[in-house]
Enzyme design. Structure first.
Site, PDB file in Angstrom:
ATOM      1  N   GLU A 159       0.865  -1.185   0.000  1.00 57.94           N
ATOM      2  CA  GLU A 159       0.000   0.000   0.000  1.00 57.94           C
ATOM      3  C   GLU A 159       0.895   1.227   0.000  1.00 57.94           C
ATOM      4  O   GLU A 159       2.015   1.166   0.506  1.00 57.94           O
ATOM      5  CB  GLU A 159      -0.860   0.038   1.273  1.00 57.94           C
ATOM      6  CG  GLU A 159      -1.829  -1.103   1.396  1.00 57.94           C
ATOM      7  CD  GLU A 159      -2.397  -1.216   2.815  1.00 57.94           C
ATOM      8  OE1 GLU A 159      -2.440  -0.206   3.544  1.00 57.94           O
ATOM      9  OE2 GLU A 159      -2.791  -2.336   3.174  1.00 57.94           O
ATOM     10  N   LYS A 198       2.268   4.551   1.451  1.00 55.14           N
ATOM     11  CA  LYS A 198       2.302   5.086   2.809  1.00 55.14           C
ATOM     12  C   LYS A 198       1.897   6.557   2.725  1.00 55.14           C
ATOM     13  O   LYS A 198       2.623   7.389   2.175  1.00 55.14           O
ATOM     14  CB  LYS A 198       3.706   4.938   3.397  1.00 55.14           C
ATOM     15  CG  LYS A 198       3.789   5.353   4.843  1.00 55.14           C
ATOM     16  CD  LYS A 198       5.145   4.964   5.415  1.00 55.14           C
ATOM     17  CE  LYS A 198       5.207   5.244   6.898  1.00 55.14           C
ATOM     18  NZ  LYS A 198       4.995   6.653   7.232  1.00 55.14           N
ATOM     19  N   ASP A 228       1.241  10.262   3.744  1.00 55.77           N
ATOM     20  CA  ASP A 228       1.924  11.153   4.678  1.00 55.77           C
ATOM     21  C   ASP A 228       0.902  12.091   5.317  1.00 55.77           C
ATOM     22  O   ASP A 228       0.704  13.219   4.884  1.00 55.77           O
ATOM     23  CB  ASP A 228       2.976  11.953   3.894  1.00 55.77           C
ATOM     24  CG  ASP A 228       4.061  12.459   4.808  1.00 55.77           C
ATOM     25  OD1 ASP A 228       4.058  12.108   5.997  1.00 55.77           O
ATOM     26  OD2 ASP A 228       4.911  13.224   4.319  1.00 55.77           O
ATOM     27  N   TYR A 253      -7.255   1.824   6.195  1.00 57.08           N
ATOM     28  CA  TYR A 253      -6.407   0.665   5.869  1.00 57.08           C
ATOM     29  C   TYR A 253      -6.491  -0.495   6.856  1.00 57.08           C
ATOM     30  O   TYR A 253      -5.949  -1.548   6.601  1.00 57.08           O
ATOM     31  CB  TYR A 253      -4.940   1.062   5.632  1.00 57.08           C
ATOM     32  CG  TYR A 253      -4.326   1.995   6.659  1.00 57.08           C
ATOM     33  CD1 TYR A 253      -4.048   1.583   7.945  1.00 57.08           C
ATOM     34  CD2 TYR A 253      -4.001   3.295   6.296  1.00 57.08           C
ATOM     35  CE1 TYR A 253      -3.475   2.442   8.866  1.00 57.08           C
ATOM     36  CE2 TYR A 253      -3.424   4.170   7.219  1.00 57.08           C
ATOM     37  CZ  TYR A 253      -3.167   3.736   8.505  1.00 57.08           C
ATOM     38  OH  TYR A 253      -2.600   4.592   9.413  1.00 57.08           O
ATOM     39  N   LYS A 278      10.850   3.185   2.774  1.00 55.62           N
ATOM     40  CA  LYS A 278      10.752   4.641   2.620  1.00 55.62           C
ATOM     41  C   LYS A 278      11.491   5.169   1.391  1.00 55.62           C
ATOM     42  O   LYS A 278      12.572   4.688   1.042  1.00 55.62           O
ATOM     43  CB  LYS A 278      11.354   5.332   3.859  1.00 55.62           C
ATOM     44  CG  LYS A 278      10.646   5.014   5.150  1.00 55.62           C
ATOM     45  CD  LYS A 278       9.312   5.715   5.295  1.00 55.62           C
ATOM     46  CE  LYS A 278       9.437   7.183   5.551  1.00 55.62           C
ATOM     47  NZ  LYS A 278       9.651   7.514   6.965  1.00 55.62           N
ATOM     48  N   CYS A 327      12.846  50.216   3.313  1.00 57.00           N
ATOM     49  CA  CYS A 327      12.039  49.412   2.392  1.00 57.00           C
ATOM     50  C   CYS A 327      12.670  49.422   1.004  1.00 57.00           C
ATOM     51  O   CYS A 327      12.945  50.500   0.451  1.00 57.00           O
ATOM     52  CB  CYS A 327      10.620  49.966   2.331  1.00 57.00           C
ATOM     53  SG  CYS A 327       9.612  49.125   1.101  1.00 57.00           S
ATOM     54  N   CYS A 372      10.068  51.472  -1.329  1.00 51.71           N
ATOM     55  CA  CYS A 372       9.714  52.899  -1.191  1.00 51.71           C
ATOM     56  C   CYS A 372      10.708  53.666  -0.329  1.00 51.71           C
ATOM     57  O   CYS A 372      10.535  54.856  -0.096  1.00 51.71           O
ATOM     58  CB  CYS A 372       8.305  53.050  -0.628  1.00 51.71           C
ATOM     59  SG  CYS A 372       8.177  52.564   1.100  1.00 51.71           S
ATOM     60  N   CYS A 400       7.249  47.282   6.369  1.00 48.99           N
ATOM     61  CA  CYS A 400       7.160  48.628   5.843  1.00 48.99           C
ATOM     62  C   CYS A 400       5.771  49.104   6.263  1.00 48.99           C
ATOM     63  O   CYS A 400       4.789  48.394   6.050  1.00 48.99           O
ATOM     64  CB  CYS A 400       7.269  48.611   4.322  1.00 48.99           C
ATOM     65  SG  CYS A 400       6.903  50.217   3.599  1.00 48.99           S
ATOM     66  N   CYS A 418       3.359  52.776  -0.028  1.00 48.06           N
ATOM     67  CA  CYS A 418       4.419  51.946  -0.636  1.00 48.06           C
ATOM     68  C   CYS A 418       3.821  51.171  -1.815  1.00 48.06           C
ATOM     69  O   CYS A 418       2.798  50.490  -1.662  1.00 48.06           O
ATOM     70  CB  CYS A 418       4.974  50.986   0.409  1.00 48.06           C
ATOM     71  SG  CYS A 418       6.096  49.759  -0.291  1.00 48.06           S
TER      72      CYS A 418
HETATM   73  S1  IVH Z   1      -0.475   0.332   8.688  1.00 43.24           S
HETATM   74  C1  IVH Z   1       0.267  -1.529  13.029  1.00 43.24           C
HETATM   75  N1  IVH Z   1      -0.810   1.426   6.358  1.00 43.24           N
HETATM   76  O1  IVH Z   1       2.429   5.357   8.822  1.00 43.24           O
HETATM   77  C2  IVH Z   1       0.676  -0.419  12.124  1.00 43.24           C
HETATM   78  N2  IVH Z   1       0.090   2.781   8.096  1.00 43.24           N
HETATM   79  O2  IVH Z   1       5.044   5.281  10.117  1.00 43.24           O
HETATM   80  C3  IVH Z   1      -0.387  -0.136  11.174  1.00 43.24           C
HETATM   81  N3  IVH Z   1       0.522   5.088   7.430  1.00 43.24           N
HETATM   82  O3  IVH Z   1       1.302   5.277  12.141  1.00 43.24           O
HETATM   83  C4  IVH Z   1      -0.052   0.944  10.231  1.00 43.24           C
HETATM   84  N4  IVH Z   1      -0.173   4.893   5.366  1.00 43.24           N
HETATM   85  O4  IVH Z   1      -0.091   6.597  10.433  1.00 43.24           O
HETATM   86  C5  IVH Z   1      -0.390   1.606   7.619  1.00 43.24           C
HETATM   87  N5  IVH Z   1      -1.201   2.255   4.242  1.00 43.24           N
HETATM   88  C6  IVH Z   1      -0.795   2.442   5.496  1.00 43.24           C
HETATM   89  C7  IVH Z   1      -0.317   3.690   5.937  1.00 43.24           C
HETATM   90  C8  IVH Z   1       0.128   3.811   7.259  1.00 43.24           C
HETATM   91  C9  IVH Z   1       0.317   5.730   6.262  1.00 43.24           C
HETATM   92  C10 IVH Z   1       1.089   5.735   8.630  1.00 43.24           C
HETATM   93  C11 IVH Z   1       0.375   5.387   9.918  1.00 43.24           C
HETATM   94  C12 IVH Z   1       1.456   4.837  10.815  1.00 43.24           C
HETATM   95  C13 IVH Z   1       2.679   5.425  10.199  1.00 43.24           C
HETATM   96  C14 IVH Z   1       3.915   4.623  10.579  1.00 43.24           C
END
Ligand code: IVH
Length: 711
Positions: A140, A142, A144, A252, A341, A435, A438, A453, A458
Site C-alpha cells: 500500500e 504510505k 503522509d 487501511y 521509505k 524598504c 519605497c 514597511c 508603498c
Molecule cells: S499500517 C500496526 N498502512 O504510517 C501499524 N500505516 O510510520 C499499522 N501510514 O502510524 C499501520 N499509510 O499513520 C499503515 N497504508 C498504510 C499507511 C500507514 C500511512 C502511517 C500510519 C502509521 C505510520 C507509521
C-alpha cells in the site's frame, strides 16, 4: 456526507432534542427525510470515496436544502448520522484525552532492498511454524498524513481519536465528522455492536497550496508541509474551519469483534472497508515476492509525484491475517509489516543572491535565489528564508553551498548551509533597514519576528492589496493578476481598490500588451465584482487577521458596514470564533479616516457593503428589538449552574433573553432547561431528578443557533 444507504435504515441516534418543533411529524415527511438521507449518502459516497459522481452538484444542493428544511421543521427527527450534521455550530473549548481501545503501533522503516530482505528473513525466523505457502504481501502507499482511530457503534460513527502516543490520543470526533470520505454510518446490514477502523487523514496537495496561499496573503505562519497542515487542522477547535479545509481519509485497517466473521486477508479487509463506504487507496498491489514489491516501489518512486496527495513510502504487509496475528508485535512495531521509505527530496546548490520581498501587509521576507536544481519533479530556483531570525540562524551568504529541500514536495526551503564549502570573502547578510520598494524606514513591531514597511503609499503594499482584492477567494476579478496591477500602479492609474471601479476601457488600452478585447473583458469583470457579497468585500479589504472564515463570521453578526464601523471592540470580540487580536485589528482599521473614505468610495461605486440576511441577534447590536412573543425561546425557562467554559453568566443570560427566554435562579418543574458548567452542584442533581433537559455550553450554543434558524 458519504454514507451509503443501509437496507432497513431507520436513522441514527437522536443527536439532541431541540424545542420549537412547530408542526406535528407526518409519516410522509418522516419517510421523505429517510429517502433524502439515502439519496445524499449515496451521492456523497460516489463522489468522495469512489471519485465517480452520480449526481449533479445543483441537484445535490437542492436535495440537501430540502432535507435541511425538513429537519428545521421537525428538529426531533435530526439524527447524528444525517448528512446535515457533519459540521458543529460552535467551536470546541479543548479536546479530551481518549484511551485507544487497541493501541496504535508505528511501523519499522526499511531504507533499501537489503533492509527489506532482512525484515523478510526476520519474520520467517520468528514464525517458528510452517509458513502457509505461497507467501503473499500487500503493498500500500504510505500516506503522509495523520493516523486516526474511528469507533463505530451499531454502524454509527461515535468516536474519532488522534494517534497521540499510540496508547491515548485526543478525542476529535467533531472534526472527524467533517471529513466527507468518512461515513457517519457504515453501509452494512447488521453491523457489529462495535468496530474500529484505522486510517490516515491527509490534506490533498492542491488544498494545502490554497491554504498556504491564503495564509501568506493574511500574513499568517505557513504550514511547513501537508502533514503538519493536516495535523494542525485536525486539532482546530472550530469544526467549521476543519470542514472548509477539505481533509480526506484513506482507511487501511479494520478491527472487528471476536466471533464476527473477519476477512482472512488484508486484501479482503481493504475491500470490506471499501464496501463499508470508506475511501480506500486504489493503488494497492498484491505481491508474491520481494521482486514484485521492489517493482511496485520503483514504479511509484516517480509516479507518486503526480498523485494529488503525498506519500513517503510503501507499506508492505503480510496478506494472511492469521499469520499476522501469530507473529504479533514487538515493543513498538508489528512484525508482519514494514515501511519501505523513499529518500527525502534534498539537493545541494549554490546561493546566487539574497533578496527581500515586500508583501501586501508590508511584511518584508528574505528569499534566497540559487542555481536552479531539479527537486521532487520540478526545477527550483528560490526559497523563502522566512524572517530575520531564520537568516541569522542559518548565517546564509551569497556564494554558500546550501541543502535545499522541498518540504512535503511543495515549498522549497533551505535546510542548512555547508560551511566547509564556503568560499573566501563572503559577506554576512543583514536585513535592510529601509524598504527596498519605497525607501521608508522599516519597523519591527513588538512581539513579532517580521519586519514591516508601514508606509501605506508603498507601491509594493498597494500592488499586493490590489492582487488580494482581485483574488479568487475575495472579489474574484477574472483576468486581474499581478501583471496588470503592476502596470496600473506604476503608471499612477490606481492607488486604492476603489480606483479600480473608475477605470475605463480607453485608459486600459494605453497599457502595454493590452488588446481591445482584454480591456473590455477586464472592465466587465471589474463591474461584475460589484455583485460580490459583503463577506467577500470584507475579506478583500485585507484587514490583518481577517481571513475568509473570519470575514463570514463577522458579517453574519454585522450585516452592514455601518453596523461594523459603529461596533465596539467588545461587540466584535463577542462574535463566536473571533479572538481579541482579530477584534482589535478590525476595530482599529475601521477607525482610520482613509479607510472610512475607502469604504465610502466603494459604496459610491455601487458595491453593497451589507448582506440581505439580517441575523436575529443583530437586533441587539443595532438597538432594534423584536417582538418577544415571536422569539424562538419565548416562554422557555432556563437555569444556569456551574462555571461555563467560555460564556460568562451575564453573557449567557443576555443571549437567552435576546431570544425571548427567561433565566431564573432555582430549578423547579417549570424549568425547561438547565445549562450545566463545571462544578455544578445541587441544581444539576435536582434537574436530573426532575427529568429536566440538561445542556452543556456547547449544546446550549447549538440550541441558540437552531433557535436563530427557526426564527
Ligand atoms: S499500517 C500496526 N498502512 O504510517 C501499524 N500505516 O510510520 C499499522 N501510514 O502510524 C499501520 N499509510 O499513520 C499503515 N497504508 C498504510 C499507511 C500507514 C500511512 C502511517 C500510519 C502509521 C505510520 C507509521
Amino acid at each position: 456526507m458519504i454514507d451509503r444507504p443501509t437496507p432497513g435504515y431507520k436513522g441514527g441516534t437522536v443527536a439532541q432534542s431541540i424545542p420549537n418543533s412547530k408542526q406535528r411529524v407526518t409519516p410522509e415527511s418522516q419517510q421523505r427525510i429517510i429517502e433524502l438521507r439515502k439519496l445524499l449518502q449515496n451521492a456523497s459516497y460516489a463522489y468522495y470515496s469512489l471519485a465517480n459522481p452520480v449526481m449533479e452538484d445543483a441537484i445535490y444542493d437542492r436535495l440537501y436544502r430540502e432535507l435541511q428544511e425538513l429537519e428545521t421543521q421537525y428538529p426531533e427527527l435530526i439524527t447524528s448520522d444525517s448528512p446535515t450534521q457533519r459540521v458543529g455550530d460552535t467551536p470546541a473549548t479543548g479536546f479530551e484525552t481518549a484511551t485507544h481501545n487497541i493501541p496504535l503501533y508505528s511501523l519499522e522503516n526499511a531504507f533499501d532492498q537489503d533492509e527489506l530482505q532482512a525484515w523478510d528473513e526476520r519474520w520467517q525466523r520468528h514464525a517458528e511454524i510452517p509458513i502457509p505457502e505461497p507467501v503473499q504481501y500487500v503493498c500500500e502507499l504510505k500516506i503522509d498524513g495523520s493516523a486516526l482511530a474511528l469507533t463505530y457503534e451499531n454502524g454509527v460513527l461515535t468516536r474519532g481519536v488522534t494517534r497521540g502516543d499510540g496508547v491515548a490520543g485526543e478525542d476529535i470526533t467533531q472534526n472527524v465528522r467533517t471529513i466527507r470520505s468518512i461515513p457517519l454510518r457504515l453501509n452494512v446490514d447488521n453491523p457489529p455492536a462495535r468496530l474500529e477502523i484505522r486510517g490516515e487523514a491527509f490534506l490533498p496537495v492542491a488544498v494545502f497550496d490554497r491554504i498556504n496561499n491564503e495564509r501568506q496573503a493574511n500574513n499568517e505562519a505557513l504550514f511547513a508541509n501537508p502533514r503538519n497542515a493536516a495535523a494542525g487542522t485536525l486539532r482546530q477547535l472550530d469544526s467549521r474551519i476543519v470542514a472548509e479545509r477539505q481533509l480526506d481519509f484513506f482507511a487501511y485497517t479494520v478491527h472487528l469483534p471476536d466471533g464476527f466473521e473477519p476477512s482472512k486477508t488484508q486484501w479482503d479487509a481493504l475491500e470490506l472497508l471499501q464496501s463499508y463506504g470508506f475511501h480506500v487507496n486504489p493503488n494497492r498491489k498484491l505481491c508474491n515476492s520481494l521482486a514484485d514489491i521492489t517493482a511496485y516501489f520503483n514504479q511509484w518512486d516517480t509516479a507518486r509525484l503526480d498523485l494529488p496527495y503525498l506519500t513517503d513510502g510503501v507499506v508492505v504487509k503480510l496478506n494472511n491475517l492469521a499469520l499476522q496475528s501469530h507473529l504479533g508485535f514487538t515493543q513498538k512495531f508489528p512484525r508482519w509489516a514494514i515501511a519501505l521509505k523513499y529518500p527525502a527530496e534534498e539537493a545541494p546548490t549554490v546561493v546566487e543572491d539574497i533578496k527581500v520581498n515586500v508583501g501586501r501587509t508590508g511584511a518584508v521576507t528574505p528569499l534566497a535565489e540559487f542555481q536552479p536544481i531539479p527537486l521532487a519533479g520540478t526545477t527550483v530556483a528560490r526559497a523563502t528564508l522566512h524572517n530575520r531570525d531564520r537568516v541569522a540562524e542559518l548565517d546564509i551568504r551569497v556564494g554558500d553551498t546550501v541543502i535545499v529541500r522541498k518540504a512535503g514536495e511543495i515549498i522549497p526551503e533551505v535546510v542548512r548551509v555547508l560551511p566547509e564549502l564556503r568560499p573566501p570573502g563572503t559577506i554576512a547578510f543583514s536585513m535592510p533597514t529601509c524598504c527596498p520598494e519605497c525607501d521608508s524606514t522599516l519597523v519591527q513591531p513588538e512581539d513579532e519576528v517580521v519586519i514591516r514597511c508601514i508606509d501605506a503609499s508603498c507601491p509594493a503594499i498597494i500592488k499586493g492589496s490590489l492582487v488580494h482584492w482581485a483574488s479568487r477567494g475575495a472579489m474574484d476579478i477574472d483576468g486581474l493578476g499581478e501583471k496588470w496591477v503592476e502596470q496600473f500602479v506604476d503608471r499612477g492609474l490606481i492607488t486604492t481598490v476603489a480606483d479600480l471601479y473608475q477605470l475605463t476601457q480607453e485608459q486600459l488600452l494605453d497599457i502595454d500588451r493590452m488588446g481591445k478585447k482584454s480591456a473590455q473583458n477586464l472592465v466587465e469583470a471589474i463591474a461584475q465584482s460589484k455583485q460580490q457579497p459583503w463577506h467577500r468585500i470584507l475579506y478583500g479589504l485585507g484587514i490583518r487577521h481577517v481571513g475568509s472564515v473570519n470575514a463570514k463570521l463577522i458579517t453574519k453578526t454585522f450585516p452592514s458596514v455601518d453596523a461594523l464601523v459603529n461596533a465596539s471592540f467588545d461587540q466584535i470580540e463577542a462574535v463566536y470564533g473571533i479572538g481579541p487580536e482579530i477584534a482589535q485589528s478590525i476595530h482599529q482599521w475601521v477607525r482610520i479616516a482613509s479607510n472610512q473614505t475607502l469604504l465610502q468610495q466603494l459604496q459610491a461605486a455601487g458595491l453593497e457593503l451589507k448582506s440581505d440576511l439580517p441575523d436575529p441577534l443583530q437586533a441587539d447590536v443595532s438597538g432594534e428589538s423584536l417582538s418577544d412573543a415571536n422569539l424562538a425561546l419565548a416562554g422557555k425557562v432556563f437555569v444556569l449552574t456551574g462555571t461555563l467554559p467560555t460564556l460568562g453568566r451575564s453573557e449567557a443570560k443576555e443571549k437567552i433573553e435576546a431570544l425571548g427566554g427567561k433565566v431564573t435562579g432555582s430549578v423547579s418543574s417549570k424549568t425547561d432547561y438547565v445549562i450545566v458548567g463545571e462544578k455544578a452542584g445541587s441544581k444539576f442533581k435536582k434537574a436530573q431528578s426532575l427529568g429536566i433537559l440538561c445542556l452543556s455550553e456547547a449544546e446550549f450554543l447549538k440550541l441558540l443557533q437552531t433557535a436563530n434558524a427557526v426564527e
